[in-house]
Structure formats: structure tokens, C-alpha cells
Scaffold this motif. Structure first.
Motif, short mmCIF file in Angstrom:
data_model
loop_
_atom_site.label_atom_id
_atom_site.label_comp_id
_atom_site.label_asym_id
_atom_site.label_seq_id
_atom_site.Cartn_x
_atom_site.Cartn_y
_atom_site.Cartn_z
N ASP A 128 0.84 -1.19 0.00
CA ASP A 128 0.00 0.00 0.00
C ASP A 128 0.88 1.25 0.00
O ASP A 128 1.75 1.42 0.85
N ASP A 129 0.64 2.14 -0.97
CA ASP A 129 1.48 3.33 -1.09
C ASP A 129 1.44 4.21 0.16
O ASP A 129 2.40 4.96 0.41
N ALA A 130 0.37 4.12 0.93
CA ALA A 130 0.26 4.93 2.14
C ALA A 130 1.00 4.31 3.32
O ALA A 130 1.09 4.93 4.38
N GLU A 131 1.54 3.09 3.13
CA GLU A 131 2.13 2.38 4.26
C GLU A 131 3.46 1.71 3.88
O GLU A 131 3.78 0.64 4.36
N ARG A 195 -8.38 -10.72 -2.14
CA ARG A 195 -7.99 -10.35 -0.78
C ARG A 195 -8.96 -10.99 0.20
O ARG A 195 -10.14 -11.19 -0.10
N GLY A 196 -8.45 -11.33 1.39
CA GLY A 196 -9.32 -11.72 2.47
C GLY A 196 -10.07 -10.50 2.98
O GLY A 196 -9.51 -9.40 3.06
N SER A 197 -11.32 -10.68 3.35
CA SER A 197 -12.13 -9.54 3.78
C SER A 197 -11.56 -8.85 5.01
O SER A 197 -11.82 -7.67 5.24
N GLY A 198 -10.77 -9.60 5.81
CA GLY A 198 -10.18 -9.01 7.01
C GLY A 198 -8.69 -8.78 6.92
O GLY A 198 -8.03 -8.59 7.95
N ASP A 199 -8.13 -8.77 5.72
CA ASP A 199 -6.69 -8.64 5.54
C ASP A 199 -6.21 -7.26 5.97
O ASP A 199 -6.58 -6.25 5.35
N PRO A 200 -5.36 -7.14 7.01
CA PRO A 200 -4.88 -5.84 7.43
C PRO A 200 -3.69 -5.34 6.60
O PRO A 200 -3.30 -4.17 6.73
N ILE A 201 -3.11 -6.21 5.79
CA ILE A 201 -1.96 -5.83 4.96
C ILE A 201 -2.42 -5.32 3.61
O ILE A 201 -1.99 -4.26 3.15
N CYS A 202 -3.28 -6.08 2.95
CA CYS A 202 -3.92 -5.63 1.71
C CYS A 202 -5.32 -5.14 2.08
O CYS A 202 -6.30 -5.87 1.97
N ARG A 203 -5.40 -3.89 2.52
CA ARG A 203 -6.67 -3.35 3.01
C ARG A 203 -7.60 -3.03 1.84
O ARG A 203 -7.17 -2.85 0.71
N PRO A 205 -9.39 -0.30 0.88
CA PRO A 205 -9.18 0.90 0.06
C PRO A 205 -8.01 0.75 -0.90
O PRO A 205 -8.08 1.20 -2.07
N TRP A 206 -6.92 0.13 -0.43
CA TRP A 206 -5.76 -0.10 -1.30
C TRP A 206 -6.13 -1.06 -2.43
O TRP A 206 -5.78 -0.81 -3.60
N ALA A 207 -6.84 -2.14 -2.12
CA ALA A 207 -7.19 -3.11 -3.16
C ALA A 207 -8.10 -2.47 -4.21
O ALA A 207 -7.94 -2.71 -5.42
N ARG A 208 -9.03 -1.65 -3.77
CA ARG A 208 -9.92 -0.99 -4.73
C ARG A 208 -9.16 0.01 -5.59
O ARG A 208 -9.43 0.15 -6.79
N GLY A 217 -9.79 -6.44 -15.51
CA GLY A 217 -9.53 -7.10 -14.24
C GLY A 217 -10.75 -7.20 -13.36
O GLY A 217 -11.88 -6.96 -13.80
N GLY A 218 -10.52 -7.56 -12.11
CA GLY A 218 -11.58 -7.70 -11.14
C GLY A 218 -11.00 -7.82 -9.75
O GLY A 218 -9.81 -8.06 -9.58
N LEU A 219 -11.87 -7.65 -8.77
CA LEU A 219 -11.49 -7.75 -7.36
C LEU A 219 -12.46 -8.69 -6.67
O LEU A 219 -13.68 -8.51 -6.75
N VAL A 220 -11.93 -9.70 -5.99
CA VAL A 220 -12.74 -10.65 -5.23
C VAL A 220 -12.28 -10.61 -3.78
O VAL A 220 -11.07 -10.72 -3.50
N GLU A 221 -13.22 -10.45 -2.86
CA GLU A 221 -12.94 -10.51 -1.43
C GLU A 221 -13.47 -11.83 -0.88
O GLU A 221 -14.62 -12.21 -1.16
N ILE A 222 -12.65 -12.53 -0.12
CA ILE A 222 -13.04 -13.82 0.44
C ILE A 222 -13.47 -13.62 1.89
O ILE A 222 -12.64 -13.27 2.75
N PRO A 223 -14.75 -13.83 2.19
CA PRO A 223 -15.24 -13.58 3.55
C PRO A 223 -14.53 -14.44 4.58
O PRO A 223 -14.31 -15.63 4.38
N GLY A 224 -14.15 -13.79 5.68
CA GLY A 224 -13.53 -14.51 6.79
C GLY A 224 -12.05 -14.75 6.66
O GLY A 224 -11.41 -15.18 7.63
N ALA A 225 -11.47 -14.49 5.51
CA ALA A 225 -10.03 -14.70 5.31
C ALA A 225 -9.26 -13.45 5.67
O ALA A 225 -9.80 -12.34 5.67
N VAL A 226 -7.96 -13.63 5.97
CA VAL A 226 -7.08 -12.48 6.15
C VAL A 226 -5.99 -12.55 5.07
O VAL A 226 -6.32 -12.69 3.89
N HIS A 227 -4.73 -12.49 5.41
CA HIS A 227 -3.71 -12.34 4.37
C HIS A 227 -3.42 -13.64 3.62
O HIS A 227 -3.12 -13.62 2.44
N ASN A 228 -3.49 -14.77 4.31
CA ASN A 228 -3.15 -16.05 3.69
C ASN A 228 -4.41 -16.83 3.29
O ASN A 228 -4.62 -17.97 3.68
#
Length: 250
Positions: A128-131, A195-203, A205-208, A217-228
Motif C-alpha cells: 500500500d502506497d500509504a504504508e 484479498r481476504g475480507s479481514g486482511d490488514p496488509i492488503c486493506r 481501500p488499497w485493493a480498490r 480485471g476484477g477484485l474478489v474478497e473472500i469472507p472470513g479470510a485475512v492475508h493467507n
């Protein structure tokens, strides 16, 4: 999947990458590229689901997993050199999947060899460019560890030990410096962001923001997952890789 085939040793300019092959000899190939400090093990729940559809090639980049350690830590661009060579040896378009820093490696690879990438997939893309500082990424990693399952943490920790803190820290600056947004804007192959819906590394706003830079392209969020997500939610991850629709976005 616990059975590990004997890996191939792929040499390039005195450096060695390992390639683990699973599944059939025919079909659409999948190539999986790990993140910083990691290797084969955290892919093993996803591999058999993809192997139902074609051969799966899991790499361990020089210095990571069980691959020999070069004298110096490699940059994202140097790591991509090895993946480019692998794709050229396969010789037909692949589904190229990268997790965490592996997302940067596969983006760099697709920029160089677009004709050999049918579909590009990133899981938990960084940075993330902000981090883009080591302290902030350390905080995000700690937040992720506290949310991951014990099994996911164990798989990652085993590879972190193999890698060692010196090589991890020596590789980190390249991960922080790599301009993932510019690479996403320049890539010409269809690209899926996962991205996992709870991923604190790939948040979110950054993914969007990253998804908005893609051509197709496209963006898919996996409910209940985090980074792995590939380890904790392999079926949802496999479904996204295989079936998620990719559309013009820019």
C-alpha cells in the motif's frame, strides 16, 4: 496435499530456484509464486484444487523455502527473472498466481512476458502506497498474525525460520520500493485481485485503488479470510482463480 515431489533445480546466473510440479502433464498450467520469507508449504491446500484442472508449478525463489541462498538478497526484479525463465520453459500461456510480495513478482513477470500469461492473479497484494515503511508493515504483519489460524501461522513461521531474519530484512526494502500501482496500470493481461475480507496488509481501500488501475480485471474478497487466504480458504480462492469474471475497468 502432503506428498511433496522432488523439485527441479532451475539455474540462472549462478542462482537456484526450485520448481515443485503437481497434477497432470496436460491442461492449463498454473504457476504459484510465494511472498517474502515463504515457500511451498502454505500453498499445499490450494494445489490439489488447481491440479484438477491442469499442471501446477510451485516455485521456491532463490533464498526462500528450501532453495539455496544466494550471497545477496535479490530484488523483486531479480526474482522475476527466474519466473520469466520458468514461463519460457513451459512455453504456453499460464495462470500466474502471486501472494503478498509474490504479487509484485508476478506483475513484473507479466509486464515482460504478456504472451505467456493467460490470467494474472494476486492474493493479498503489497505494498500500500500509504504504508510503505518497515515499521508500518511490521505492525500490519503483527495484526495479521493475530487473526490467522494456528495452521496458517505455523506454515508461514516454518518458512520464516528457513529464510532467517537477515535475508528477510535485506529483501524488505525492494518490496517497499516496488511501485505496485504503476505495474498494475501498465500490465496488459487480464488480472484478478484477491484479498481476504479481514486482511490488514492488503486493506480494502488499497485493493480498490489497485483494481481501478487495471485495464481488464476484477477484485474478489473472500469472507472470513485475512492475508493467507490460499491456506485458510483454499476452495474459495481456487473458485476465484478459476471462474471470477474479468472486465474492462479503466
Amino acid at each position: 496435499m502432503r506428498r511433496r515431489p522432488r523439485p527441479d533445480r532451475l539455474e540462472l546466473v549462478g542462482r537456484t530456484m526450485l520448481r515443485h510440479r503437481f497434477g497432470p502433464g496436460d491442461g492449463r498450467p498454473f504457476v504459484l509464486v510465494h511472498g517474502i520469507g515463504c515457500g511451498l508449504d502454505y500453498w499445499l491446500r490450494l494445489v490439489p484444487l488447481l491440479a484438477e484442472h491442469g499442471p501446477v508449478h510451485v516455485v521456491e525463489l532463490p533464498g526462500f523455502g528450501r532453495a539455496p541462498k544466494p550471497a545477496r538478497a535479490l530484488t523483486v526484479e531479480q526474482l522475476a527473472d527466474h519466473v520469466v525463465e520458468l514461463l519460457e520453459s513451459i512455453g504456453r500461456p499460464v495462470v500466474l498466481v502471486g501472494q503478498s510480495m509474490g504479487a509484485q513478482v508476478v506483475l513484473e513477470t507479466a509486464l515482460r512476458t504478456p504472451t505467456l500469461v493467460e490470467r494474472l492473479v494476486t492474493i493479498g497484494a503489497v505494498t500500500d502506497d500509504a504504508e510503505r515503511t518497515a515499521p508500518m508493515q511490521g505492525l500490519r504483519l503483527l495484526q495479521d498474525v493475530l487473526r490467522e489460524t494456528p495452521g496458517a501461522n505455523a506454515a508461514v513461521l516454518a518458512d520464516y525460520i528457513r529464510c532467517g531474519p537477515r535475508r528477510y530484512l535485506a529483501t524488505l526494502p525492494s518490496m517497499l520500493d516496488y511501485d505496485t500501482e504503476s505495474a498494475a496500470a501498465a500490465v496488459t493481461v487480464p488480472t484478478l485481485l484477491v484479498r481476504g475480507s479481514g486482511d490488514p496488509i492488503c486493506r480494502r481501500p488499497w485493493a480498490r485503488r489497485l483494481a481501478a488501475r487495471l485495464g481488464v480485471g476484477g477484485l474478489v474478497e473472500i469472507p472470513g479470510a485475512v492475508h493467507n487466504a490460499q491456506h485458510t480458504h483454499p476452495r474459495a480462492t481456487a473458485s476465484a482463480i478459476l471462474t471470477a469474471a474479468l472486465e474492462p475497468r479503466r
